[in-house]
Design a protein around this motif. Sequence first.
Motif, PDB file in Angstrom:
ATOM      1  N   SER A   1       1.386   6.288  -1.704  1.00 21.46           N
ATOM      2  CA  SER A   1       2.061   7.778  -0.938  1.00 21.46           C
ATOM      3  C   SER A   1       2.695   8.225  -2.093  1.00 21.46           C
ATOM      4  O   SER A   1       2.952   9.376  -2.306  1.00 21.46           O
ATOM      5  N   ASP A   2       3.724   7.354  -2.697  1.00 17.24           N
ATOM      6  CA  ASP A   2       4.812   7.857  -3.852  1.00 17.24           C
ATOM      7  C   ASP A   2       3.794   8.224  -4.958  1.00 17.24           C
ATOM      8  O   ASP A   2       4.500   9.474  -5.492  1.00 17.24           O
TER       9      ASP A   2
ATOM     10  N   LYS B   1       0.949   9.735  -4.901  1.00 20.29           N
ATOM     11  CA  LYS B   1       0.225  11.136  -4.483  1.00 20.29           C
ATOM     12  C   LYS B   1       1.407  12.083  -4.336  1.00 20.29           C
ATOM     13  O   LYS B   1       1.294  13.268  -4.831  1.00 20.29           O
ATOM     14  N   GLU B   2       2.532  11.853  -3.995  1.00 22.55           N
ATOM     15  CA  GLU B   2       3.664  12.909  -4.127  1.00 22.55           C
ATOM     16  C   GLU B   2       4.178  13.210  -5.656  1.00 22.55           C
ATOM     17  O   GLU B   2       4.085  14.552  -5.814  1.00 22.55           O
TER      18      GLU B   2
ATOM     19  N   ASN C   1       0.927  -1.045  -0.135  1.00 25.00           N
ATOM     20  CA  ASN C   1      -0.066  -0.026  -0.084  1.00 25.00           C
ATOM     21  C   ASN C   1       0.682   1.421   0.002  1.00 25.00           C
ATOM     22  O   ASN C   1       0.440   2.427  -0.485  1.00 25.00           O
ATOM     23  N   GLU C   2       2.089   1.155   0.556  1.00 27.77           N
ATOM     24  CA  GLU C   2       2.833   2.301   0.741  1.00 27.77           C
ATOM     25  C   GLU C   2       3.252   3.092  -0.867  1.00 27.77           C
ATOM     26  O   GLU C   2       3.480   4.381  -0.956  1.00 27.77           O
TER      27      GLU C   2
END
Length: 571
Positions: free
Chosen positions: A101-102, A104-105, A97-98
Amino acid sequence: MNRKIIKISIIGSGGSGRRSLPVRYVGDVFDGHAFRYFEGEDFLMKQTQVDEQNLFLEIYFYGDLAPYNPYYNFTHEKEMFEQTNIFIIVISILDKNEVFSDIKEFLEKMRTFRKIDLDPTSVVLVANKIDLEYERKLSTQEIQQFANENNILFIEASAKSRKKFLNKFFTKKQKEKPPEPKLPELFPKPTLDLIPSSYQQDLFQMLNDDTFSDVKFLVISNQKQVESIFAHKIILYSRNEVFKDLFDKFSSGLFDSEEFSQKYFLQIEKEEKEEKEKSFEVTINVNYPFMAFYSMIKYIYCGLIDEKVMENQDLVLEILSISDLFRVERLNLIMKKIIQQNQENDNHLIKDHKIQGLFKLEADFLSNSFAKLMRFGTFSDFSIVGCEGNQRESLKVHLAILSQRCDYFKSLSQHEMKEKIKREVVFEDIGMESLLMIVEYIYADRFLPPNIDLAIKENNQNFICKSNRTMLELLILTDYFQIQRLKILVQINLSQTLSHEMIVQALHISKRTNCDFLQKFCYWEMGRNFQKFSKRKDFKKLSQEDKDEVIRLRFPPKEYDEYQKKYGNKK
Protein backbone atom coordinates in the motif's frame (compact mmCIF):
# COMPACT_ATOMS: atom_id res chain seq x y z
CA MET A 1 34.49 9.28 -24.60
CA ASN A 2 30.97 10.50 -23.67
CA ARG A 3 30.15 11.29 -20.08
CA LYS A 4 26.64 10.96 -18.66
CA ILE A 5 25.21 11.67 -15.15
CA ILE A 6 22.51 9.32 -13.85
CA LYS A 7 20.51 10.48 -10.79
CA ILE A 8 19.19 7.63 -8.63
CA SER A 9 16.79 8.15 -5.72
CA ILE A 10 16.45 5.45 -3.07
CA ILE A 11 13.29 5.16 -0.96
CA GLY A 12 12.66 2.25 1.38
CA SER A 13 10.59 0.75 4.16
CA GLY A 14 11.93 0.84 7.67
CA GLY A 15 14.55 -1.84 8.38
CA SER A 16 14.70 -2.89 4.73
CA GLY A 17 18.42 -2.10 4.35
CA ARG A 18 17.74 0.90 2.14
CA ARG A 19 21.06 2.46 3.26
CA SER A 20 23.12 -0.74 3.29
CA LEU A 21 22.49 -1.59 -0.37
CA PRO A 22 24.01 1.60 -1.87
CA VAL A 23 26.90 1.50 0.62
CA ARG A 24 27.64 -2.09 -0.38
CA TYR A 25 27.53 -1.10 -4.06
CA VAL A 26 29.67 2.03 -3.76
CA GLY A 27 32.20 0.96 -1.13
CA ASP A 28 31.70 -2.80 -0.96
CA VAL A 29 31.15 -2.44 2.82
CA PHE A 30 28.64 -4.07 5.17
CA ASP A 31 28.96 -3.56 8.93
CA GLY A 32 25.40 -2.91 10.05
CA HIS A 33 26.09 0.84 10.47
CA ALA A 34 25.44 2.20 6.97
CA PHE A 35 23.92 5.36 8.48
CA ARG A 36 27.31 6.91 9.18
CA TYR A 37 28.34 6.85 5.55
CA PHE A 38 25.72 9.52 4.85
CA GLU A 39 26.84 11.92 7.59
CA GLY A 40 27.19 15.43 6.13
CA GLU A 41 26.12 14.26 2.65
CA ASP A 42 22.75 13.35 1.17
CA PHE A 43 24.16 11.29 -1.72
CA LEU A 44 26.92 8.88 -2.77
CA MET A 45 28.78 8.84 -6.12
CA LYS A 46 29.97 5.97 -8.26
CA GLN A 47 31.69 6.00 -11.67
CA THR A 48 31.17 3.06 -14.03
CA GLN A 49 31.30 2.31 -17.76
CA VAL A 50 28.68 0.82 -20.05
CA ASP A 51 29.28 0.18 -23.78
CA GLU A 52 32.34 2.51 -23.82
CA GLN A 53 30.37 5.31 -22.17
CA ASN A 54 31.36 6.76 -18.81
CA LEU A 55 28.47 6.95 -16.36
CA PHE A 56 28.52 9.00 -13.16
CA LEU A 57 25.92 7.73 -10.71
CA GLU A 58 24.60 10.18 -8.11
CA ILE A 59 22.78 8.06 -5.54
CA TYR A 60 20.41 10.07 -3.32
CA PHE A 61 18.83 8.74 -0.11
CA TYR A 62 15.41 10.14 0.66
CA GLY A 63 14.48 8.11 3.72
CA ASP A 64 11.41 6.08 4.63
CA LEU A 65 8.82 5.03 2.09
CA ALA A 66 5.92 5.90 4.44
CA PRO A 67 5.18 9.67 4.38
CA TYR A 68 4.32 9.75 8.08
CA ASN A 69 7.81 8.50 8.98
CA PRO A 70 9.91 11.27 10.61
CA TYR A 71 12.84 10.51 8.31
CA TYR A 72 10.90 11.28 5.14
CA ASN A 73 12.40 14.42 3.52
CA PHE A 74 9.41 16.53 2.39
CA THR A 75 11.63 19.52 1.43
CA HIS A 76 13.21 17.78 -1.52
CA GLU A 77 10.11 15.90 -2.61
CA LYS A 78 9.33 17.99 -5.71
CA GLU A 79 12.99 18.08 -6.78
CA MET A 80 13.27 14.34 -6.28
CA PHE A 81 10.30 13.50 -8.47
CA GLU A 82 11.21 15.89 -11.30
CA GLN A 83 14.98 15.30 -11.58
CA THR A 84 15.46 11.62 -10.77
CA ASN A 85 16.31 9.26 -13.61
CA ILE A 86 15.82 6.00 -11.71
CA PHE A 87 13.80 5.34 -8.53
CA ILE A 88 14.83 2.38 -6.39
CA ILE A 89 12.22 1.26 -3.86
CA VAL A 90 13.75 -1.03 -1.24
CA ILE A 91 11.64 -3.44 0.83
CA SER A 92 12.54 -6.49 2.87
CA ILE A 93 11.28 -10.01 2.30
CA LEU A 94 10.51 -9.86 6.06
CA ASP A 95 7.95 -7.05 5.54
CA LYS A 96 4.21 -7.63 5.71
CA ASN A 97 1.75 -7.16 2.86
CA GLU A 98 0.91 -3.66 4.10
CA VAL A 99 4.14 -2.43 2.45
CA PHE A 100 2.48 -2.74 -0.96
CA SER A 101 0.00 0.00 0.00
CA ASP A 102 2.87 2.38 0.82
CA ILE A 103 4.50 1.63 -2.54
CA LYS A 104 1.26 2.26 -4.42
CA GLU A 105 0.80 5.60 -2.66
CA PHE A 106 4.38 6.54 -3.58
CA LEU A 107 3.81 5.62 -7.22
CA GLU A 108 0.61 7.68 -7.36
CA LYS A 109 2.45 10.70 -6.00
CA MET A 110 5.19 10.17 -8.58
CA ARG A 111 2.65 10.17 -11.42
CA THR A 112 1.18 13.38 -10.07
CA PHE A 113 4.49 15.20 -10.07
CA ARG A 114 5.84 13.80 -13.37
CA LYS A 115 2.47 14.06 -15.15
CA ILE A 116 3.31 11.10 -17.40
CA ASP A 117 2.82 7.35 -17.33
CA LEU A 118 5.62 5.47 -15.66
CA ASP A 119 8.46 4.15 -17.81
CA PRO A 120 8.95 0.50 -16.75
CA THR A 121 12.70 1.05 -16.61
CA SER A 122 12.54 4.12 -14.36
CA VAL A 123 11.32 2.35 -11.20
CA VAL A 124 12.98 -0.72 -9.65
CA LEU A 125 11.52 -2.62 -6.73
CA VAL A 126 14.31 -4.34 -4.75
CA ALA A 127 13.42 -7.05 -2.20
CA ASN A 128 16.43 -7.12 0.17
CA LYS A 129 17.64 -9.63 2.77
CA ILE A 130 17.28 -12.79 0.71
CA ASP A 131 20.05 -14.15 2.94
CA LEU A 132 17.21 -14.58 5.54
CA GLU A 133 15.19 -16.85 3.27
CA TYR A 134 14.07 -19.03 6.19
CA GLU A 135 12.32 -15.99 7.78
CA ARG A 136 10.67 -14.83 4.52
CA LYS A 137 7.12 -13.41 4.78
CA LEU A 138 6.73 -12.02 1.26
CA SER A 139 7.07 -14.66 -1.44
CA THR A 140 8.89 -13.95 -4.70
CA GLN A 141 5.66 -14.67 -6.59
CA GLU A 142 3.74 -12.09 -4.57
CA ILE A 143 6.30 -9.36 -5.14
CA GLN A 144 6.65 -10.21 -8.85
CA GLN A 145 2.86 -10.08 -9.32
CA PHE A 146 2.71 -6.66 -7.66
CA ALA A 147 5.55 -5.36 -9.88
CA ASN A 148 3.82 -6.63 -13.00
CA GLU A 149 0.51 -5.04 -12.02
CA ASN A 150 2.22 -1.67 -11.49
CA ASN A 151 4.51 -1.87 -14.55
CA ILE A 152 7.82 -1.67 -12.64
CA LEU A 153 10.97 -3.83 -12.56
CA PHE A 154 11.64 -6.24 -9.73
CA ILE A 155 14.80 -7.95 -8.42
CA GLU A 156 15.85 -9.60 -5.16
CA ALA A 157 19.13 -8.78 -3.40
CA SER A 158 21.18 -9.09 -0.24
CA ALA A 159 23.46 -6.33 1.02
CA LYS A 160 24.94 -8.73 3.52
CA SER A 161 25.83 -11.51 1.05
CA ARG A 162 27.33 -8.99 -1.40
CA LYS A 163 24.59 -9.26 -3.97
CA LYS A 164 25.39 -6.02 -5.81
CA PHE A 165 21.96 -5.20 -7.10
CA LEU A 166 22.96 -2.14 -9.15
CA ASN A 167 25.41 -4.20 -11.20
CA LYS A 168 22.39 -5.68 -12.90
CA PHE A 169 21.79 -2.28 -14.49
CA PHE A 170 25.22 -0.71 -14.72
CA THR A 171 27.55 -3.34 -16.16
CA LYS A 172 28.33 -3.76 -19.81
CA LYS A 173 25.57 -5.74 -21.40
CA GLN A 174 26.67 -8.88 -23.17
CA LYS A 175 25.27 -8.85 -26.64
CA GLU A 176 23.29 -11.90 -27.47
CA LYS A 177 24.94 -14.11 -30.04
CA PRO A 178 22.88 -13.78 -33.20
CA PRO A 179 22.01 -16.87 -35.21
CA GLU A 180 24.81 -18.05 -37.46
CA PRO A 181 24.31 -16.99 -41.08
CA LYS A 182 23.50 -19.88 -43.36
CA LEU A 183 26.48 -20.81 -45.48
CA PRO A 184 25.31 -20.68 -49.11
CA GLU A 185 26.30 -23.09 -51.83
CA LEU A 186 29.66 -22.42 -53.46
CA PHE A 187 29.27 -20.73 -56.83
CA PRO A 188 29.66 -23.46 -59.47
CA LYS A 189 33.03 -23.72 -61.16
CA PRO A 190 32.93 -22.38 -64.73
CA THR A 191 32.90 -25.04 -67.43
CA LEU A 192 33.92 -25.07 -71.07
CA ASP A 193 32.89 -27.58 -73.73
CA LEU A 194 35.56 -28.84 -76.10
CA ILE A 195 34.62 -28.52 -79.75
CA PRO A 196 35.16 -31.64 -81.91
CA SER A 197 38.43 -31.98 -83.76
CA SER A 198 38.40 -31.12 -87.49
CA TYR A 199 41.85 -32.66 -88.00
CA GLN A 200 40.98 -35.41 -90.50
CA GLN A 201 38.59 -33.16 -92.41
CA ASP A 202 41.27 -30.44 -92.61
CA LEU A 203 43.73 -32.90 -94.12
CA PHE A 204 41.11 -34.16 -96.56
CA GLN A 205 40.51 -30.56 -97.69
CA MET A 206 44.15 -30.41 -98.82
CA LEU A 207 43.43 -33.06 -101.44
CA ASN A 208 42.69 -31.43 -104.81
CA ASP A 209 43.67 -27.99 -103.46
CA ASP A 210 46.25 -26.99 -106.04
CA THR A 211 47.53 -23.97 -104.04
CA PHE A 212 50.54 -25.88 -102.72
CA SER A 213 50.17 -29.04 -104.80
CA ASP A 214 53.42 -30.42 -106.21
CA VAL A 215 52.15 -33.84 -107.33
CA LYS A 216 49.62 -34.29 -110.12
CA PHE A 217 48.04 -37.63 -110.85
CA LEU A 218 46.56 -38.16 -114.31
CA VAL A 219 44.21 -41.12 -113.88
CA ILE A 220 43.46 -42.91 -117.15
CA SER A 221 40.55 -45.28 -116.86
CA ASN A 222 39.65 -48.14 -119.18
CA GLN A 223 37.32 -45.82 -121.05
CA LYS A 224 40.36 -43.69 -121.85
CA GLN A 225 38.99 -40.83 -119.75
CA VAL A 226 41.62 -38.74 -117.96
CA GLU A 227 40.89 -37.23 -114.55
CA SER A 228 43.25 -35.25 -112.33
CA ILE A 229 44.08 -35.49 -108.63
CA PHE A 230 46.22 -32.74 -107.09
CA ALA A 231 48.31 -34.00 -104.19
CA HIS A 232 51.37 -33.12 -102.05
CA LYS A 233 54.73 -34.82 -101.72
CA ILE A 234 54.83 -34.23 -97.95
CA ILE A 235 51.57 -36.17 -97.41
CA LEU A 236 52.36 -39.04 -99.73
CA TYR A 237 55.96 -39.24 -98.45
CA SER A 238 54.92 -39.33 -94.80
CA ARG A 239 52.11 -41.85 -95.19
CA ASN A 240 53.13 -44.44 -97.78
CA GLU A 241 56.31 -46.46 -98.31
CA VAL A 242 55.92 -46.64 -102.10
CA PHE A 243 55.75 -42.87 -102.50
CA LYS A 244 58.49 -42.36 -99.90
CA ASP A 245 60.79 -44.60 -101.90
CA LEU A 246 59.87 -42.75 -105.11
CA PHE A 247 60.56 -39.26 -103.73
CA ASP A 248 63.74 -40.32 -101.94
CA LYS A 249 65.16 -41.53 -105.25
CA PHE A 250 64.07 -38.34 -106.96
CA SER A 251 65.91 -36.31 -104.33
CA SER A 252 69.06 -38.43 -104.43
CA GLY A 253 69.25 -38.49 -108.25
CA LEU A 254 69.00 -42.31 -108.36
CA PHE A 255 65.53 -42.40 -109.87
CA ASP A 256 64.86 -45.19 -112.38
CA SER A 257 61.54 -44.59 -114.15
CA GLU A 258 61.33 -48.15 -115.45
CA GLU A 259 61.44 -49.59 -111.92
CA PHE A 260 58.28 -47.73 -110.92
CA SER A 261 56.58 -47.69 -114.33
CA GLN A 262 56.56 -51.44 -114.64
CA LYS A 263 54.92 -51.97 -111.23
CA TYR A 264 52.95 -48.88 -110.25
CA PHE A 265 52.66 -46.14 -112.86
CA LEU A 266 52.40 -45.60 -116.60
CA GLN A 267 54.66 -42.58 -116.74
CA ILE A 268 56.45 -40.21 -114.32
CA GLU A 269 57.61 -36.71 -115.18
CA LYS A 270 59.75 -34.61 -112.86
CA GLU A 271 60.06 -30.83 -113.15
CA GLU A 272 62.65 -28.91 -111.10
CA LYS A 273 61.44 -25.71 -109.41
CA GLU A 274 63.69 -22.71 -109.84
CA GLU A 275 62.85 -20.79 -106.67
CA LYS A 276 64.23 -23.40 -104.27
CA GLU A 277 67.05 -25.91 -104.45
CA LYS A 278 66.03 -29.59 -104.41
CA SER A 279 62.40 -28.63 -104.97
CA PHE A 280 60.48 -30.35 -107.73
CA GLU A 281 57.01 -31.12 -109.04
CA VAL A 282 55.89 -34.49 -110.32
CA THR A 283 53.24 -35.56 -112.82
CA ILE A 284 52.30 -39.22 -112.58
CA ASN A 285 50.15 -41.09 -115.10
CA VAL A 286 48.30 -44.10 -113.69
CA ASN A 287 45.91 -46.63 -115.15
CA TYR A 288 43.45 -47.56 -112.41
CA PRO A 289 39.72 -47.16 -111.86
CA PHE A 290 39.44 -43.53 -110.78
CA MET A 291 37.20 -43.97 -107.69
CA ALA A 292 39.32 -46.82 -106.37
CA PHE A 293 42.59 -44.90 -106.78
CA TYR A 294 41.04 -41.67 -105.44
CA SER A 295 39.66 -43.53 -102.38
CA MET A 296 43.15 -44.90 -101.63
CA ILE A 297 44.75 -41.43 -101.93
CA LYS A 298 42.00 -39.98 -99.69
CA TYR A 299 42.70 -42.68 -97.08
CA ILE A 300 46.40 -41.85 -97.23
CA TYR A 301 45.57 -38.18 -96.61
CA CYS A 302 43.05 -38.45 -93.79
CA GLY A 303 42.39 -42.10 -92.87
CA LEU A 304 38.73 -41.94 -93.96
CA ILE A 305 36.56 -43.83 -96.50
CA ASP A 306 33.07 -42.79 -97.64
CA GLU A 307 30.22 -45.05 -96.49
CA LYS A 308 28.89 -45.27 -100.05
CA VAL A 309 32.24 -46.64 -101.17
CA MET A 310 32.07 -49.42 -98.56
CA GLU A 311 28.58 -50.35 -99.75
CA ASN A 312 29.77 -50.92 -103.35
CA GLN A 313 31.12 -54.47 -103.55
CA ASP A 314 32.87 -54.02 -106.92
CA LEU A 315 34.56 -50.82 -105.74
CA VAL A 316 35.67 -52.50 -102.51
CA LEU A 317 37.35 -55.26 -104.56
CA GLU A 318 39.15 -52.64 -106.70
CA ILE A 319 40.38 -50.77 -103.60
CA LEU A 320 41.51 -54.08 -102.10
CA SER A 321 43.65 -54.75 -105.17
CA ILE A 322 45.18 -51.25 -105.35
CA SER A 323 45.82 -51.00 -101.59
CA ASP A 324 47.60 -54.34 -101.71
CA LEU A 325 49.80 -53.13 -104.58
CA PHE A 326 50.69 -49.83 -102.87
CA ARG A 327 51.09 -51.49 -99.45
CA VAL A 328 48.39 -49.46 -97.72
CA GLU A 329 48.01 -52.23 -95.15
CA ARG A 330 45.26 -50.98 -92.85
CA LEU A 331 43.07 -49.92 -95.79
CA ASN A 332 43.61 -53.37 -97.26
CA LEU A 333 42.57 -54.95 -93.97
CA ILE A 334 39.39 -52.85 -93.83
CA MET A 335 38.45 -53.91 -97.36
CA LYS A 336 38.94 -57.57 -96.46
CA LYS A 337 36.72 -57.11 -93.40
CA ILE A 338 34.01 -55.50 -95.55
CA ILE A 339 34.13 -58.34 -98.07
CA GLN A 340 33.84 -60.86 -95.23
CA GLN A 341 30.81 -59.10 -93.81
CA ASN A 342 29.18 -58.85 -97.24
CA GLN A 343 29.57 -62.60 -97.58
CA GLU A 344 27.85 -62.98 -94.22
CA ASN A 345 25.05 -60.62 -95.38
CA ASP A 346 25.78 -58.05 -92.63
CA ASN A 347 24.30 -54.70 -93.65
CA HIS A 348 25.72 -52.75 -90.70
CA LEU A 349 29.26 -52.28 -91.93
CA ILE A 350 29.95 -48.83 -90.56
CA LYS A 351 28.73 -49.85 -87.09
CA ASP A 352 31.01 -52.89 -86.86
CA HIS A 353 33.28 -52.31 -83.87
CA LYS A 354 36.26 -53.94 -85.55
CA ILE A 355 36.03 -51.63 -88.57
CA GLN A 356 35.55 -48.64 -86.30
CA GLY A 357 38.58 -49.77 -84.32
CA LEU A 358 40.66 -49.84 -87.50
CA PHE A 359 39.57 -46.32 -88.42
CA LYS A 360 40.45 -45.10 -84.93
CA LEU A 361 43.81 -46.81 -85.14
CA GLU A 362 44.45 -45.12 -88.48
CA ALA A 363 43.77 -41.71 -86.89
CA ASP A 364 46.59 -42.43 -84.43
CA PHE A 365 48.94 -43.48 -87.24
CA LEU A 366 47.98 -40.33 -89.13
CA SER A 367 48.95 -38.18 -86.14
CA ASN A 368 52.25 -40.04 -85.67
CA SER A 369 53.17 -39.68 -89.35
CA PHE A 370 52.77 -35.91 -89.40
CA ALA A 371 54.44 -35.45 -86.00
CA LYS A 372 57.45 -37.23 -87.50
CA LEU A 373 57.27 -35.01 -90.61
CA MET A 374 57.32 -31.94 -88.37
CA ARG A 375 60.40 -33.11 -86.44
CA PHE A 376 62.48 -33.97 -89.50
CA GLY A 377 61.28 -31.09 -91.71
CA THR A 378 61.53 -33.13 -94.93
CA PHE A 379 60.60 -31.04 -98.02
CA SER A 380 60.03 -27.98 -95.76
CA ASP A 381 59.37 -24.65 -97.49
CA PHE A 382 58.99 -22.28 -94.54
CA SER A 383 60.57 -21.45 -91.16
CA ILE A 384 59.18 -20.37 -87.80
CA VAL A 385 61.74 -18.56 -85.66
CA GLY A 386 61.46 -18.06 -81.90
CA CYS A 387 63.60 -15.47 -80.11
CA GLU A 388 63.91 -15.53 -76.33
CA GLY A 389 66.70 -13.54 -74.73
CA ASN A 390 69.87 -14.14 -76.72
CA GLN A 391 68.59 -17.44 -78.12
CA ARG A 392 67.26 -17.73 -81.65
CA GLU A 393 65.87 -21.10 -82.77
CA SER A 394 64.34 -22.05 -86.09
CA LEU A 395 61.75 -24.71 -86.91
CA LYS A 396 61.40 -26.06 -90.47
CA VAL A 397 57.73 -26.36 -91.47
CA HIS A 398 55.41 -26.84 -94.46
CA LEU A 399 53.20 -23.96 -95.51
CA ALA A 400 50.67 -26.31 -97.14
CA ILE A 401 49.82 -27.94 -93.78
CA LEU A 402 50.04 -24.71 -91.78
CA SER A 403 47.70 -22.82 -94.13
CA GLN A 404 45.15 -25.64 -94.12
CA ARG A 405 45.04 -25.89 -90.33
CA CYS A 406 45.57 -22.26 -89.30
CA ASP A 407 43.82 -19.11 -90.56
CA TYR A 408 46.85 -16.94 -89.84
CA PHE A 409 49.09 -18.91 -92.20
CA LYS A 410 46.29 -19.23 -94.73
CA SER A 411 46.04 -15.45 -94.88
CA LEU A 412 49.83 -15.17 -95.06
CA SER A 413 49.99 -17.58 -98.02
CA GLN A 414 47.33 -15.67 -99.94
CA HIS A 415 49.06 -12.29 -99.79
CA GLU A 416 52.51 -11.10 -100.76
CA MET A 417 53.58 -10.35 -97.20
CA LYS A 418 57.23 -10.00 -96.22
CA GLU A 419 56.99 -13.26 -94.26
CA LYS A 420 55.88 -15.11 -97.38
CA ILE A 421 58.61 -13.53 -99.46
CA LYS A 422 61.32 -14.32 -96.89
CA ARG A 423 59.67 -17.68 -96.18
CA GLU A 424 59.94 -17.23 -92.45
CA VAL A 425 58.03 -15.64 -89.59
CA VAL A 426 59.88 -14.39 -86.50
CA PHE A 427 58.37 -14.18 -83.00
CA GLU A 428 60.18 -11.96 -80.53
CA ASP A 429 60.12 -12.88 -76.84
CA ILE A 430 58.50 -16.23 -77.58
CA GLY A 431 60.33 -19.39 -76.59
CA MET A 432 60.65 -22.44 -78.79
CA GLU A 433 58.82 -24.61 -76.24
CA SER A 434 55.47 -22.93 -76.81
CA LEU A 435 56.08 -22.63 -80.58
CA LEU A 436 56.79 -26.36 -80.78
CA MET A 437 53.56 -27.10 -78.91
CA ILE A 438 51.44 -25.04 -81.28
CA VAL A 439 53.12 -26.47 -84.42
CA GLU A 440 52.72 -30.03 -83.10
CA TYR A 441 49.02 -29.38 -82.60
CA ILE A 442 48.74 -28.10 -86.19
CA TYR A 443 50.57 -31.13 -87.59
CA ALA A 444 49.43 -33.94 -85.31
CA ASP A 445 46.31 -32.61 -83.52
CA ARG A 446 48.13 -33.21 -80.22
CA PHE A 447 48.19 -31.05 -77.15
CA LEU A 448 50.93 -32.16 -74.79
CA PRO A 449 51.28 -29.68 -71.90
CA PRO A 450 54.07 -30.07 -69.33
CA ASN A 451 53.31 -32.83 -66.83
CA ILE A 452 53.13 -31.14 -63.45
CA ASP A 453 51.49 -33.93 -61.41
CA LEU A 454 54.70 -34.59 -59.48
CA ALA A 455 55.30 -30.85 -58.99
CA ILE A 456 51.79 -30.46 -57.55
CA LYS A 457 52.34 -33.45 -55.26
CA GLU A 458 55.64 -31.99 -54.03
CA ASN A 459 54.29 -28.42 -54.05
CA ASN A 460 57.09 -27.33 -56.39
CA GLN A 461 55.75 -23.83 -57.08
CA ASN A 462 58.71 -22.82 -59.27
CA PHE A 463 58.04 -25.63 -61.74
CA ILE A 464 54.27 -25.08 -61.63
CA CYS A 465 54.66 -21.34 -62.31
CA LYS A 466 57.10 -22.02 -65.15
CA SER A 467 54.59 -24.42 -66.71
CA ASN A 468 51.80 -21.85 -66.25
CA ARG A 469 53.89 -19.19 -68.00
CA THR A 470 54.42 -21.54 -70.94
CA MET A 471 50.68 -22.19 -71.14
CA LEU A 472 49.87 -18.47 -70.97
CA GLU A 473 52.42 -17.83 -73.71
CA LEU A 474 50.78 -20.57 -75.76
CA LEU A 475 47.37 -19.00 -75.12
CA ILE A 476 48.60 -15.72 -76.60
CA LEU A 477 49.84 -17.63 -79.67
CA THR A 478 46.54 -19.49 -80.13
CA ASP A 479 44.75 -16.14 -80.14
CA TYR A 480 47.28 -14.70 -82.58
CA PHE A 481 47.10 -17.76 -84.88
CA GLN A 482 43.29 -18.04 -84.46
CA ILE A 483 43.34 -21.74 -83.52
CA GLN A 484 40.13 -21.96 -81.52
CA ARG A 485 40.18 -25.60 -80.42
CA LEU A 486 43.72 -25.38 -79.06
CA LYS A 487 42.75 -22.14 -77.36
CA ILE A 488 40.00 -24.05 -75.53
CA LEU A 489 42.38 -26.87 -74.60
CA VAL A 490 44.90 -24.44 -73.10
CA GLN A 491 42.19 -22.70 -71.05
CA ILE A 492 40.97 -26.04 -69.68
CA ASN A 493 44.54 -27.00 -68.77
CA LEU A 494 45.11 -23.71 -66.96
CA SER A 495 41.87 -24.11 -65.01
CA GLN A 496 43.26 -27.40 -63.68
CA THR A 497 46.87 -26.37 -62.99
CA LEU A 498 46.98 -22.59 -62.47
CA SER A 499 49.02 -21.55 -59.43
CA HIS A 500 47.64 -18.80 -57.19
CA GLU A 501 50.85 -16.91 -57.90
CA MET A 502 49.82 -16.68 -61.57
CA ILE A 503 46.07 -16.02 -61.22
CA VAL A 504 46.15 -12.23 -61.58
CA GLN A 505 48.51 -12.40 -64.58
CA ALA A 506 46.26 -15.04 -66.15
CA LEU A 507 43.26 -12.75 -65.64
CA HIS A 508 44.97 -9.90 -67.52
CA ILE A 509 45.97 -12.22 -70.39
CA SER A 510 42.49 -13.77 -70.59
CA LYS A 511 40.98 -10.32 -71.09
CA ARG A 512 43.52 -9.43 -73.81
CA THR A 513 42.92 -12.68 -75.67
CA ASN A 514 39.10 -12.74 -75.30
CA CYS A 515 39.17 -15.94 -73.25
CA ASP A 516 35.86 -15.61 -71.41
CA PHE A 517 36.11 -19.01 -69.71
CA LEU A 518 39.57 -18.40 -68.25
CA GLN A 519 38.51 -14.92 -67.14
CA LYS A 520 35.48 -16.37 -65.30
CA PHE A 521 37.66 -19.08 -63.77
CA CYS A 522 40.13 -16.51 -62.40
CA TYR A 523 37.28 -14.53 -60.83
CA TRP A 524 35.83 -17.74 -59.36
CA GLU A 525 39.16 -18.97 -57.96
CA MET A 526 39.94 -15.61 -56.34
CA GLY A 527 36.39 -15.40 -55.00
CA ARG A 528 36.56 -18.77 -53.25
CA ASN A 529 39.95 -17.83 -51.78
CA PHE A 530 39.03 -14.21 -51.11
CA GLN A 531 40.76 -13.83 -47.74
CA LYS A 532 44.06 -14.95 -49.24
CA PHE A 533 43.87 -12.94 -52.47
CA SER A 534 42.54 -9.72 -50.93
CA LYS A 535 45.86 -9.29 -49.10
CA ARG A 536 48.03 -9.64 -52.22
CA LYS A 537 49.60 -6.57 -53.80
CA ASP A 538 48.73 -7.62 -57.36
CA PHE A 539 45.09 -8.08 -56.35
CA LYS A 540 44.93 -4.57 -54.91
CA LYS A 541 46.09 -3.21 -58.29
CA LEU A 542 43.15 -4.77 -60.13
CA SER A 543 40.53 -2.50 -61.64
CA GLN A 544 37.43 -1.82 -59.57
CA GLU A 545 35.38 -3.74 -62.12
CA ASP A 546 37.54 -6.84 -61.56
CA LYS A 547 37.41 -6.47 -57.78
CA ASP A 548 33.63 -6.12 -57.83
CA GLU A 549 33.28 -9.36 -59.78
CA VAL A 550 35.58 -11.21 -57.36
CA ILE A 551 33.61 -9.83 -54.39
CA ARG A 552 30.36 -10.97 -56.04
CA LEU A 553 31.76 -14.52 -56.14
CA ARG A 554 33.30 -14.31 -52.67
CA PHE A 555 33.02 -17.50 -50.64
CA PRO A 556 32.32 -17.68 -47.80
CA PRO A 557 30.40 -14.38 -48.07
CA LYS A 558 31.48 -11.35 -46.04
CA GLU A 559 28.74 -11.64 -43.41
CA TYR A 560 29.69 -15.28 -42.74
CA ASP A 561 33.40 -14.46 -42.34
CA GLU A 562 32.60 -11.57 -40.01
CA TYR A 563 30.33 -13.77 -37.90
CA GLN A 564 33.00 -16.47 -37.55
CA LYS A 565 35.63 -13.88 -36.67
CA LYS A 566 33.44 -12.39 -33.96
CA TYR A 567 31.62 -15.39 -32.53
CA GLY A 568 33.33 -18.56 -33.57
CA ASN A 569 36.15 -20.31 -35.28
CA LYS A 570 36.69 -19.74 -38.98
CA LYS A 571 35.86 -22.63 -41.16
